[in-house]
Scaffold this active site. Structure first.
Site, mmCIF file in Angstrom:
data_model
loop_
_atom_site.group_PDB
_atom_site.id
_atom_site.type_symbol
_atom_site.label_atom_id
_atom_site.label_comp_id
_atom_site.label_asym_id
_atom_site.label_seq_id
_atom_site.Cartn_x
_atom_site.Cartn_y
_atom_site.Cartn_z
ATOM 1 C CG ASN A 177 2.109 3.310 -5.826
ATOM 2 O OD1 ASN A 177 2.530 4.364 -6.311
ATOM 3 N ND2 ASN A 177 2.727 2.146 -5.995
ATOM 4 N N GLY B 155 0.776 -1.241 0.000
ATOM 5 C CA GLY B 155 0.000 0.000 0.000
ATOM 6 C C GLY B 155 0.806 1.290 0.000
ATOM 7 N NE ARG C 18 -11.338 -13.634 -14.193
ATOM 8 C CZ ARG C 18 -11.009 -13.094 -15.356
ATOM 9 N NH1 ARG C 18 -10.582 -11.853 -15.407
ATOM 10 N NH2 ARG C 18 -11.105 -13.777 -16.469
ATOM 11 C CG ASP D 288 0.437 -4.775 -16.085
ATOM 12 O OD1 ASP D 288 -0.204 -4.178 -15.211
ATOM 13 O OD2 ASP D 288 1.112 -5.795 -15.840
ATOM 14 C CD GLU E 163 5.599 2.050 -8.705
ATOM 15 O OE1 GLU E 163 4.470 1.782 -8.278
ATOM 16 O OE2 GLU E 163 6.515 1.202 -8.763
ATOM 17 C CG HIS F 235 3.184 -2.197 -14.925
ATOM 18 N ND1 HIS F 235 2.953 -3.418 -14.322
ATOM 19 C CD2 HIS F 235 4.211 -2.394 -15.791
ATOM 20 C CE1 HIS F 235 3.791 -4.314 -14.821
ATOM 21 N NE2 HIS F 235 4.560 -3.720 -15.703
ATOM 22 C CG ASN G 193 -2.697 -0.889 -12.748
ATOM 23 O OD1 ASN G 193 -2.611 -1.051 -11.529
ATOM 24 N ND2 ASN G 193 -1.971 -1.599 -13.600
ATOM 25 C CG MET H 148 -1.004 -8.398 -6.703
ATOM 26 S SD MET H 148 -0.473 -7.605 -8.234
ATOM 27 C CE MET H 148 1.279 -7.627 -8.043
ATOM 28 N NE ARG H 149 -10.601 -12.029 -7.838
ATOM 29 C CZ ARG H 149 -10.791 -13.314 -7.607
ATOM 30 N NH1 ARG H 149 -9.920 -14.005 -6.925
ATOM 31 N NH2 ARG H 149 -11.864 -13.929 -8.062
HETATM 32 C C1 GAR Z 1 3.868 -1.162 -7.210
HETATM 33 O O1 GAR Z 1 5.216 -1.182 -7.578
HETATM 34 C C2 GAR Z 1 2.977 -1.167 -8.423
HETATM 35 O O2 GAR Z 1 3.508 -0.424 -9.496
HETATM 36 C C3 GAR Z 1 2.930 -2.644 -8.767
HETATM 37 O O3 GAR Z 1 2.782 -3.264 -7.514
HETATM 38 C C4 GAR Z 1 3.467 -2.492 -6.532
HETATM 39 C C5 GAR Z 1 2.537 -2.261 -5.371
HETATM 40 O O4 GAR Z 1 3.234 -1.615 -4.350
HETATM 41 N N1 GAR Z 1 1.846 -2.959 -9.651
HETATM 42 C C6 GAR Z 1 1.941 -3.831 -10.664
HETATM 43 O O5 GAR Z 1 2.955 -4.461 -10.899
HETATM 44 C C7 GAR Z 1 0.696 -3.931 -11.526
HETATM 45 N N2 GAR Z 1 0.923 -4.793 -12.637
HETATM 46 P P1 GAR Z 1 2.460 -0.807 -3.234
HETATM 47 O O6 GAR Z 1 1.454 -1.790 -2.626
HETATM 48 O O7 GAR Z 1 3.521 -0.422 -2.244
HETATM 49 O O8 GAR Z 1 1.788 0.363 -3.874
#
Ligand code: GAR
Length: 229
Positions: A25, A23, A77, A157, A186, A121, A119, A102-103
């Site tokens: 971001n 969490g 889903r 993505d 990010e 990435h 989103n 992640m779903r």
């Molecule tokens: C982040 O690096 C985000 O960009 C990535 O998961 C991480 C979550 O970190 N997302 C992906 O790879 C989506 N395909 P966080 O929970 O600390 O925000």
């Protein structure tokens, strides 16, 4: 062209952040939205895992949290999304930010939120979608990488790109050191992208996202920087 993110009210759009883990971001978005001048309100954090560390962080920041465990739904889903949707409705959510959620979604869910769901990435999409993008970047030997905020489409993505931030890739980088450098970017671009969406400055033009008004990019990044000799 379609104006993205319109919610039709005078008040700030209400945002739900969907997480599955750390969490960081989410926290960057919550902190940015603390400012009165920020054009969106973080109204809710939803996790599909009860053990997501981000849940406690959100609660500490005074943001309401809901857990909808996805595991019991297995591969169904649509059934998971029915619960998710009623939660979003109950909380009158206008916009969704995925933060390490992640779903995968069904095409129907994505369609319903098209232009209203972002989103992030950790690569410069369309390079290196999917898992371990930082390791993919190192393997490919690219000299710059970064992060991308994009609108969510049924393909993973992918989707119209809203904002990207670039970092150098160093010879000594490991997936961990590169991930840390990208994560710092990010945390800058996600609030920036949400600000643009919530203030109605984004236009969707087919597969691309356009910005009303001037852009303000800092310049050019060349990596490695050529040394004059
Ligand atoms: C982040 O690096 C985000 O960009 C990535 O998961 C991480 C979550 O970190 N997302 C992906 O790879 C989506 N395909 P966080 O929970 O600390 O925000």
């Amino acid at each position: 062209m379609v104006k993205a993110g319109s919610h039709g009210g005078g008040a700030k759009p209400r945002v739900a952040i969907l997480i599955s883990g750390r969490g960081s971001n989410m926290l960057a978005l919550i902190k940015a939205a603390d400012a009165d001048s920020f054009p969106a309100e973080i109204a809710l954090v939803i996790s599909n895992r009860a053990d997501a560390p981000g849940l406690a962080l959100a609660a500490e920041e005074g943001v309401e949290t809901v857990t909808i465990e996805s595991k019991p739904f297995g591969k169904d889903r649509a059934a998971f999304e029915a619960v998710l949707h009623s939660t979003l409705d109950t909380h009158r959510i206008d916009l969704i930010c995925l933060g390490g959620f992640m779903r995968l979604f069904t095409a129907e869910f994505v369609q319903r939120w098209y232009g209203k769901m972002l989103n992030i990435h950790p690569s410069l999409l369309p390079s290196f979608p999917g898992l371990d993008p930082q390791a993919q970047a190192l393997k490919a030997g690219v000299k710059v990488s970064g992060a991308t905020v994009h609108f969510v489409t049924p393909e993973t993505d992918a989707g119209p790109i809203v904002m990207q931030g670039v970092v150098e890739v160093r010879d000594a980088d490991t997936p961990e050191t590169l991930s840390a450098r990208i994560l710092a970017i990010e945390h800058q671009i996600y609030p920036g992208a949400l600000r643009l969406l919530a203030s109605g400055k984004l236009r969707l033009d087919g597969a691309t996202c356009r910005l009303s008004g001037d852009t303000d990019a800092a310049g050019t990044l060349i990596s490695p920087r050529p040394t004059g000799r």
